[in-house]
Design an enzyme around this catalytic site. Sequence first.
Site, PDB file in Angstrom:
ATOM      1  N   LYS A 107      10.721   8.242  -9.863  1.00  0.00           N
ATOM      2  CA  LYS A 107       9.496   7.750  -9.142  1.00  0.00           C
ATOM      3  C   LYS A 107       9.831   7.518  -7.633  1.00  0.00           C
ATOM      4  O   LYS A 107      10.942   7.092  -7.203  1.00  0.00           O
ATOM      5  CB  LYS A 107       8.790   6.448  -9.764  1.00  0.00           C
ATOM      6  CG  LYS A 107       8.240   6.680 -10.978  1.00  0.00           C
ATOM      7  CD  LYS A 107       7.004   7.647 -11.069  1.00  0.00           C
ATOM      8  CE  LYS A 107       6.069   6.817 -10.497  1.00  0.00           C
ATOM      9  NZ  LYS A 107       5.458   5.696 -11.098  1.00  0.00           N
ATOM     10  N   GLU A 135      -0.093   1.529  -0.483  1.00  0.00           N
ATOM     11  CA  GLU A 135      -0.784   0.711  -1.489  1.00  0.00           C
ATOM     12  C   GLU A 135      -1.200  -0.854  -1.056  1.00  0.00           C
ATOM     13  O   GLU A 135      -2.207  -1.545  -0.996  1.00  0.00           O
ATOM     14  CB  GLU A 135      -0.135   0.877  -2.827  1.00  0.00           C
ATOM     15  CG  GLU A 135      -0.263   2.002  -3.320  1.00  0.00           C
ATOM     16  CD  GLU A 135       0.851   1.971  -4.661  1.00  0.00           C
ATOM     17  OE1 GLU A 135       0.410   1.649  -5.719  1.00  0.00           O
ATOM     18  OE2 GLU A 135       2.068   2.572  -4.231  1.00  0.00           O
ATOM     19  N   HIS A 140     -17.187  14.108  -0.711  1.00  0.00           N
ATOM     20  CA  HIS A 140     -17.204  13.861  -2.441  1.00  0.00           C
ATOM     21  C   HIS A 140     -15.940  13.985  -2.988  1.00  0.00           C
ATOM     22  O   HIS A 140     -15.918  14.400  -4.309  1.00  0.00           O
ATOM     23  CB  HIS A 140     -18.381  14.661  -3.036  1.00  0.00           C
ATOM     24  CG  HIS A 140     -19.722  14.596  -2.442  1.00  0.00           C
ATOM     25  ND1 HIS A 140     -20.488  13.583  -2.392  1.00  0.00           N
ATOM     26  CD2 HIS A 140     -20.192  15.392  -1.365  1.00  0.00           C
ATOM     27  CE1 HIS A 140     -21.859  13.842  -1.664  1.00  0.00           C
ATOM     28  NE2 HIS A 140     -21.471  14.878  -0.881  1.00  0.00           N
ATOM     29  N   SER A 172      11.083   3.141  -8.797  1.00  0.00           N
ATOM     30  CA  SER A 172      10.659   2.409 -10.029  1.00  0.00           C
ATOM     31  C   SER A 172      11.657   1.694 -10.780  1.00  0.00           C
ATOM     32  O   SER A 172      13.026   2.291 -10.537  1.00  0.00           O
ATOM     33  CB  SER A 172       9.897   3.289 -10.829  1.00  0.00           C
ATOM     34  OG  SER A 172       9.902   2.928 -12.216  1.00  0.00           O
TER      35      SER A 172
END
Length: 473
Positions: A294, A301, A167, A288
Amino acid sequence: MSEPSDPKRGQSLWQGRFGDAPAEELLDFTESLSFDRRLAADDLAGSRAHVDMLARVGLITEEERAVVAAALARVEAEIDAGTFTFLPLDEDIHTAVERRVTELAGPAGAKLHTGRSRNDQVALDLRLYVRREGRVMAGRLCDLMQVLLRRAAEAHAADVYLPGYTHMQRAQPVMLAHHLLAHFWALSRDVDRLADALDRADVSPLGAGALAGSTLPLDPGSVAADLGFARPFENSLDAVSDRDFVAELLFVCALCQVHLSRLGEEVVLWATEEFGFLKLADAYSTGSSMLPQKKNPDIAELVRGKAGRLIGHLTGFLATLKGLPLSYNRDLQEDKEPLFDTLDTLALAGTAMAGLLDTATFDYERMRAAADTPSSAAADLAEDLVRGGMPFREAHALIGKLVRESVERGIPLDELIMTEPKLGPDALAALEPGASVRRRTSPGGAGTASVAAQMEAARARLADQEGRLAKGA
Ligand code: ARG
């Protein structure tokens, strides 16, 4: 009068029956050459086997066979060299190859298509393609498993553990190797599934003709053997309309991409500042355009994102098959693009993921620190009470009460444990750093010794899968 022939445009295969040449729009809509060119090598292999069979059964002479074989070799050389000229009326790779063979071999070339239809031909080509590319894919997945195994072995030698989650809540500490190997086993099942699907695909459909076989003395069994298939088709209608092997491959690949997406999601999470379990190598991260600080896990992804695309290819193709009457229908041409894109996507995803994992740095200290909290040993404490004879429910309640008290009164759990007569000072050993994974010895569990045994099993499994691949089994 038959359709006029124009050397620059070529000629349709059905020119005898039709008065007019096909409309431009028809060709634009129905052509498959733009994507089935990649079946060229398989089409040539299939045609070679077909003319050999025609000669064996006496439908063409040995001289004619040799002339056609030479033309096929020439076509192969032209395609390999990029000098093959496709004409506007070459609607697919089969048409293009046959047209050129006929140009080169004259009347003997015009015998190439004897007893054959594009319906059995395309089914054959695609099975040959799947057999070859399926094996390449299995090899790629084995490479990724190899990387997982190496990183797992390295982590195990360094005795690294981290919280295991259910969970998305910290549950019990697990060895990092155990976590990495969980992904290994999922991929290993994918390799098995792939091999299993390829086994079922191992049928030659050539000799089924358009749908019903032929009055000519064709010999599908010898073509199957010649091309290295396990067996020829049993039913000509089924042979030209069966695309189960495509659907199965789309499923196996979609599931594998789903597995990669779950791994990708963990890379994304672990690379956050909040988790900080993993640092990606610069070569496998992106920056980025606006935020200079970043470092983004775009590979992970996209591996996650592309699972949607592969699931789409699978469901889209099943929808294409649904309700199709026997036997061949042009709808079946829609098998190729999802198949090719699926194989291309999974290949890139697997390779990128292997590189990412190979070069990432795990933060062992941060992982250990996250797992070395007193509450992560709660289950172990309850098991200590069980060992002393207390029923598990009672032990669970007692430890649960201590945890609640610790949270409510802001007292560290280890202090409360000292005050609990049923536990006593010995119980503190369970809270020592790393004690939880060292003590968890049940087979297949996340503890140090069990994982060492698992590592051996994983090594043996991969060696077996790689060995079978090398043997072409
Ligand atoms: N390009 C077609 C396909 O991919 C080849 C078979 C066409 N057969 C036919 N009878 N129109 O399925």
